[in-house]
Motif scaffolding. Structure first.
Motif, mmCIF file in Angstrom:
data_model
loop_
_atom_site.group_PDB
_atom_site.id
_atom_site.type_symbol
_atom_site.label_atom_id
_atom_site.label_comp_id
_atom_site.label_asym_id
_atom_site.label_seq_id
_atom_site.Cartn_x
_atom_site.Cartn_y
_atom_site.Cartn_z
ATOM 1 N N MET A 15 0.896 -1.168 0.405
ATOM 2 C CA MET A 15 0.100 0.089 -0.078
ATOM 3 C C MET A 15 0.757 1.240 0.187
ATOM 4 S SD MET A 15 -3.299 -1.137 2.317
ATOM 5 C CE MET A 15 -2.700 -2.552 4.085
ATOM 6 N N THR A 16 1.876 1.099 0.860
ATOM 7 C CA THR A 16 2.961 2.721 1.391
ATOM 8 C C THR A 16 3.459 2.684 -0.221
ATOM 9 O OG1 THR A 16 3.218 1.979 3.380
ATOM 10 C CG2 THR A 16 4.629 3.193 2.140
ATOM 11 N N SER A 18 3.270 1.600 -3.155
ATOM 12 C CA SER A 18 1.603 1.728 -4.846
ATOM 13 C C SER A 18 1.548 3.268 -4.292
ATOM 14 C CB SER A 18 0.827 1.091 -4.433
ATOM 15 O OG SER A 18 1.205 -0.413 -4.628
ATOM 16 N N THR A 19 1.555 4.220 -2.508
ATOM 17 C CA THR A 19 0.704 5.151 -3.012
ATOM 18 C C THR A 19 1.797 6.423 -3.627
ATOM 19 O OG1 THR A 19 -0.880 4.405 -0.672
ATOM 20 C CG2 THR A 19 0.272 6.909 -1.590
ATOM 21 N N LEU A 20 3.157 6.205 -3.028
ATOM 22 C CA LEU A 20 4.303 6.341 -3.638
ATOM 23 C C LEU A 20 4.905 6.340 -5.178
ATOM 24 C CD1 LEU A 20 6.752 5.186 -0.085
ATOM 25 C CD2 LEU A 20 5.543 8.143 -0.729
ATOM 26 N N CYS A 21 4.284 5.426 -5.222
ATOM 27 C CA CYS A 21 4.563 5.150 -6.422
ATOM 28 C C CYS A 21 3.229 6.029 -7.517
ATOM 29 C CB CYS A 21 4.442 3.744 -7.394
ATOM 30 S SG CYS A 21 4.639 3.684 -9.129
ATOM 31 N N ALA A 22 2.481 5.846 -7.122
ATOM 32 C CA ALA A 22 1.084 7.488 -8.037
ATOM 33 C C ALA A 22 2.026 8.732 -7.919
ATOM 34 C CB ALA A 22 0.206 6.476 -6.708
ATOM 35 N N ILE A 23 2.563 8.693 -6.458
ATOM 36 C CA ILE A 23 2.930 10.384 -5.944
ATOM 37 C C ILE A 23 4.023 10.516 -6.943
ATOM 38 C CG2 ILE A 23 3.998 11.726 -4.659
ATOM 39 C CD1 ILE A 23 1.809 10.552 -2.434
ATOM 40 N N PRO A 105 -0.646 6.032 -12.364
ATOM 41 C CA PRO A 105 -1.152 6.994 -11.403
ATOM 42 C C PRO A 105 -2.191 6.133 -10.547
ATOM 43 C CG PRO A 105 -0.352 8.992 -12.339
ATOM 44 C CD PRO A 105 -0.404 8.314 -13.362
ATOM 45 N N GLY A 108 -1.231 2.878 -9.955
ATOM 46 C CA GLY A 108 -0.852 2.715 -8.802
ATOM 47 C C GLY A 108 -2.111 3.064 -7.222
ATOM 48 N N ILE A 109 -2.531 3.848 -7.692
ATOM 49 C CA ILE A 109 -3.671 3.509 -6.790
ATOM 50 C C ILE A 109 -4.503 1.956 -6.683
ATOM 51 C CG2 ILE A 109 -5.909 5.276 -6.112
ATOM 52 C CD1 ILE A 109 -3.412 6.072 -5.007
ATOM 53 N N ALA A 112 -2.200 0.073 -4.786
ATOM 54 C CA ALA A 112 -2.675 0.427 -3.134
ATOM 55 C C ALA A 112 -4.062 -0.172 -3.246
ATOM 56 C CB ALA A 112 -2.136 1.770 -3.071
#
Length: 146
Positions: A15-16, A18-23, A105, A108-109, A112
């Protein structure tokens, strides 16, 4: 029990990450020209992006695949994981510019979200069949209350 704890930890990492990847995928196009000034030019390198995607794939398969086959046997997390990776790959290979900055993104979300759903499924007990298993009554709860 060790498998469940390992899955939950991998889902937290997934989760972390994937969220960082999306950002990262959303922010790099915006700050592309200033990254070298900040010493972060390497973040715009395609190799960094593909390495992040491969790491996310390995974590996703380890966590969600393990849970699917050994724990909950539910397809939703697996389907979300696959949809997220397909979205990311399509976004990187077939789109450019602002469209890529939206599609990647979103993938990525989605990954997550797959980890979040898997986390909920893997962390639940077997006494009930609600979607996220948030409310239910255990037979042993009634015995303790009496």
């Amino acid at each position: 029990m060790i498998t469940r704890l390992k899955t939950i930890k991998l889902d937290n990492i997934g989760m972390t990450a994937s969220t960082l990847c999306a950002i990262h995928c959303a922010a790099v196009p915006i700050f592309f020209t200033s990254l070298p000034l900040l010493g972060l030019g390497f973040l715009a390198n395609p190799w960094v992006e593909w390495i992040m995607i491969i790491i996310a794939l390995v974590v996703g398969i380890s966590s969600i695949g393990n849970s699917f086959f050994k724990e909950h046997h539910r397809v939703l997390p697996l389907a979300l994981l696959i949809a997220g990776f397909v979205t990311i790959v399509v976004g990187h290979l077939f789109t450019t510019g602002w469209l890529e900055a939206i599609i990647v993104p979103a993938g990525g979300i989605t990954i997550a979200l797959a980890h979040f759903v898997n986390y909920k499924y893997a962390g639940t007990c077997k006494a009930g069949d609600s979607f996220f298993h948030i409310k239910h009554a255990h037979p042993h709860d009634e015995q303790q209350a009496a």
